[in-house]
Design an enzyme around this catalytic site. Sequence first.
Site, PDB file in Angstrom:
ATOM      1  N   ASN A 107      13.672  60.225-127.687  1.00  0.00           N
ATOM      2  CA  ASN A 107      14.254  59.481-126.574  1.00  0.00           C
ATOM      3  C   ASN A 107      15.276  58.446-127.057  1.00  0.00           C
ATOM      4  O   ASN A 107      15.871  58.610-128.116  1.00  0.00           O
ATOM      5  CB  ASN A 107      13.145  58.877-125.699  1.00  0.00           C
ATOM      6  CG  ASN A 107      13.501  58.994-124.223  1.00  0.00           C
ATOM      7  OD1 ASN A 107      14.514  58.444-123.793  1.00  0.00           O
ATOM      8  ND2 ASN A 107      12.713  59.730-123.480  1.00  0.00           N
ATOM      9  N   ARG A 108      15.470  57.401-126.254  1.00  0.00           N
ATOM     10  CA  ARG A 108      16.634  56.538-126.475  1.00  0.00           C
ATOM     11  C   ARG A 108      16.351  55.354-127.395  1.00  0.00           C
ATOM     12  O   ARG A 108      15.260  54.780-127.359  1.00  0.00           O
ATOM     13  CB  ARG A 108      17.157  56.038-125.124  1.00  0.00           C
ATOM     14  CG  ARG A 108      17.777  57.178-124.333  1.00  0.00           C
ATOM     15  CD  ARG A 108      18.322  56.780-122.989  1.00  0.00           C
ATOM     16  NE  ARG A 108      19.171  57.844-122.481  1.00  0.00           N
ATOM     17  CZ  ARG A 108      18.702  58.980-121.934  1.00  0.00           C
ATOM     18  NH1 ARG A 108      17.407  59.165-121.781  1.00  0.00           N
ATOM     19  NH2 ARG A 108      19.534  59.924-121.542  1.00  0.00           N
ATOM     20  N   HIS A 127       9.099  68.994-125.191  1.00  0.00           N
ATOM     21  CA  HIS A 127      10.147  68.808-124.184  1.00  0.00           C
ATOM     22  C   HIS A 127      10.336  70.062-123.314  1.00  0.00           C
ATOM     23  O   HIS A 127      11.462  70.576-123.205  1.00  0.00           O
ATOM     24  CB  HIS A 127      11.446  68.451-124.913  1.00  0.00           C
ATOM     25  CG  HIS A 127      12.460  67.734-124.089  1.00  0.00           C
ATOM     26  ND1 HIS A 127      12.999  68.258-122.928  1.00  0.00           N
ATOM     27  CD2 HIS A 127      13.042  66.528-124.248  1.00  0.00           C
ATOM     28  CE1 HIS A 127      13.872  67.407-122.435  1.00  0.00           C
ATOM     29  NE2 HIS A 127      13.915  66.342-123.219  1.00  0.00           N
ATOM     30  N   GLU A 180       7.705  64.798-120.591  1.00  0.00           N
ATOM     31  CA  GLU A 180       7.547  64.439-122.007  1.00  0.00           C
ATOM     32  C   GLU A 180       6.579  63.274-122.158  1.00  0.00           C
ATOM     33  O   GLU A 180       6.958  62.136-121.923  1.00  0.00           O
ATOM     34  CB  GLU A 180       8.892  63.989-122.592  1.00  0.00           C
ATOM     35  CG  GLU A 180      10.071  64.876-122.357  1.00  0.00           C
ATOM     36  CD  GLU A 180      11.366  64.050-122.431  1.00  0.00           C
ATOM     37  OE1 GLU A 180      11.582  63.314-123.412  1.00  0.00           O
ATOM     38  OE2 GLU A 180      12.169  64.130-121.499  1.00  0.00           O
TER      39      GLU A 180
END
Length: 384
Positions: free
Chosen positions: A90-91, A188, A344
């Site tokens: 992720n980010r 994912h 996720e």
Amino acid sequence: MIKALFTALLLPLSVLAKDAPEPGPDGKYTLTAPGITAKFVAYSAAITNLIVKDRNGVDRDIILGYDNASFYPVDPNHPDYGAVPGRYVNRIANHTYELDGTRYFTEANDGNGTLHSGLNGWSRRTWNVSEVTETSITFTIRDENNSSAGMPGLVLGTVTHSVSANSWSTKLKAKAVDHRTPIMLTTHPYWNLDAFANPDTDLVLNHTLSLPFGARMIGIDPNTQSTGDLPKVAKGSINDFWSKPKQLGASINDPAWVGNCGTASGCSGYNNQWIVDREAADEDKPIASLSSDWSGIKWDLHSDQAGVVVYSCYWMGGVNELKASQGGKATNGFVQRNGCVAVEPQDWVDGINHPEWKRLDKQIYGPDTGPFESSISYKFSTIK
Ligand SMILES: *[C@@H]1O[C@H](CO)[C@@H](O)[C@H](O)[C@H]1NC(C)=O
Ligand SMILES: *[C@@H]1O[C@H](CO)[C@@H](O)[C@H](O)[C@H]1NC(C)=O
Ligand SMILES: *[C@@H]1O[C@H](CO)[C@@H](O)[C@H](O)[C@H]1NC(C)=O
Ligand SMILES: *[C@@H]1O[C@H](CO)[C@@H](O)[C@H](O)[C@H]1NC(C)=O
Ligand SMILES: *[C@@H]1O[C@H](CO)[C@@H](O)[C@H](O)[C@H]1NC(C)=O
Ligand SMILES: *[C@@H]1O[C@H](CO)[C@@H](O)[C@H](O)[C@H]1NC(C)=O
Ligand SMILES: *[C@@H]1O[C@H](CO)[C@@H](O)[C@H](O)[C@H]1NC(C)=O
């Protein structure tokens, strides 16, 4: 004596290496158990097909992917279909974080931020296949120092996917060998529980989602980066899937729908993380459930993770081709916006930039800690 022992140990290893498991003629590894067939490729340790029966006993391939196994590494759209992203999913806001007094810069591949550890992340590599049985496959990855750009030290990852009656389970494990480093892994998969065969719609807006422990979220800035805020989810609001199950498209006419997953990009619908707030007594309960009235297929997601990201495929723009096992008269053969939902389970997104959350013991690993470990499993059933 010691030498003899070594020889005895090495011999079966070299035999193993020579007999490295081969995929089937379709380039995929196929696992089967009662009520379920699943296929995998070594690229990104991904699941490519997942076939269960709908309420009428018809086989439905309910996961997104490609027929052509060779297409995964060259797909210009690369939605991380069915992948295991890493070493830190992720980010990462502003593509940077600090660890033990050193500032690290990761790759900016999502505006000014990092997504799934950049363009050499684990979902962009072909993993090694170490073992295959009829019901399980184990992939391994050797992620050298700074190979997930901006993340220090060697990490050894292992992913075992397995099937048993009506269920698909994944065990994720990663060991930081020589340096402290961020580690966070997930699976994912993208779902369309109608396998795109619903004659009235090729979208998932009518799928029903439940997030029973999701009464708080991770707050995001206009670029979908974590701000540090942990907003409460008001009952009846667009993001409420905790007070009762709700269709994914139920709030599509709510003004909050537009920009709900990032106002700068105009991401509409969902690409957000819900915190899983549960007591130990609820550990065995699903953290999310998804069902479709049309096919009657339902899954319950079990995981030890403290959050779940749900993405309703806003960025799918009609360029990703469906598999031959999918489709019907409502489709033109390609995945449309809102045509799928990715789910996720993972710890709090960008926790490495938010020590105030106290998630670092779940997100930073080193030679002196145990490995990162997580389990994720989907149990399939049908509803009336
Ligand atoms: C599969 O994808 C590869 C890579 O894009 C391409 O070279 C090949 O022609 C494709 N095969 C089929 C049968 O579509
Ligand atoms: C990104 O950096 C800018 C400039 O330093 C800062 O204003 C902003 O708050 C940062 N964003 C996040 C989400 O940390
Ligand atoms: C992007 O991130 C860098 C730090 O990595 C920061 O200095 C810069 O201000 C950020 N830019 C914006 C527009 O937030
Ligand atoms: C696969 O194994 C080989 C031989 O040990 C190694 O060189 C390579 O880095 C491994 N690949 C991955 C993706 O870990
Ligand atoms: C890590 O790798 C990235 C990308 O290859 C590179 O830009 C960066 O300089 C490397 N970091 C260090 C500390 O060498
Ligand atoms: C990792 O690589 C960077 C630059 O490539 C180097 O500065 C650093 O010392 C290496 N760290 C380890 C733990 O090997
Ligand atoms: C989707 O659900 C809505 C609300 O329940 C309903 O009005 C609509 O007919 C459904 N559409 C399809 C294609 O099933």
